[in-house]
Design a protein around this motif. Structure first.
Motif: not given
Length: 195
Positions: A126-131, A157-160, A165-167
């Motif tokens: 998920a984080p790699r696909a989001l990036a 939240c961890r994926v973001a 992606y900061p809060l």
């Protein structure tokens, strides 16, 4: 009254071309347009209780999944949203979905949406696909990308955070889930600002 600002992304830019296939920088993930042959995968994803907990929509039949795919194609043509199926490059195995929802070409804004299949969770897909999606969106001209999730959804939240992606803040009681109203974390990436 005339609008004084110009579109951030010129209308027709996306619709004039086929939706692109994206590859993660490590070459391990492919983000591609969903096709009708993916209907079973999409349907099965929505049978997962974890996914259903965080999504208001359900998917009760293959016909609904096929309609979802058709809608994904149509929203690309209308330049209002874009859906990608995330797959493993080595064998094409589906891992999840990434999306730009509620795209606004005038302002250059879009909302991120995603889900991951149970067998792919906890492996960094998920984080790699989001990036990967984020890089494409900024390269296309989007200015601001927003990702919202329930404050109770710690994995999202961890994926973001892993994808840079900061809060930005918390929207109180802003999303109705099947178990009631949830506060929502808002994570944001802005073109040209480091994460």
């Amino acid at each position: 009254m005339p609008i004084e600002t110009k579109h951030t992304i010129t209308p027709g830019t996306l619709a004039s071309a086929r939706q692109p296939t994206l590859r993660s920088p490590d070459g391990e993930l492919v983000l591609r347009r969903p096709e009708f042959g993916d209907a079973q995968t999409v349907h099965d994803a929505f049978q997962d209780p974890v996914l259903r907990r965080w999504h208001a929509r359900s998917m009760e039949s293959l016909d609904e999944a096929r309609a979802w795919v058709e809608t994904a194609h149509e929203t690309w043509r209308r330049e209002t949203a874009a859906q990608w199926l995330v797959t493993r490059a080595a064998d094409g195995a589906p891992l999840g979905r990434m999306a730009l929802r509620a795209m606004d070409l005038m302002e250059g804004l879009a909302e991120i949406g995603y889900w991951v299949l149970p067998e792919a969770r906890g492996r960094g897909a998920a984080p790699r696909a989001l990036a990967t999606l984020t890089d494409w969106a900024f390269g296309t001209g989007f200015h601001r990308l927003e990702l919202e999730h329930s404050t109770r959804n710690e994995p999202s939240c961890r994926v973001a955070h892993k994808a840079g992606y900061p809060l930005e803040g918390t929207r109180l009681s802003s999303a109705l889930h099947t178990d009631g109203w949830h506060d929502m974390h808002v994570h944001v990436r802005i073109q040209g600002l480091s994460s």
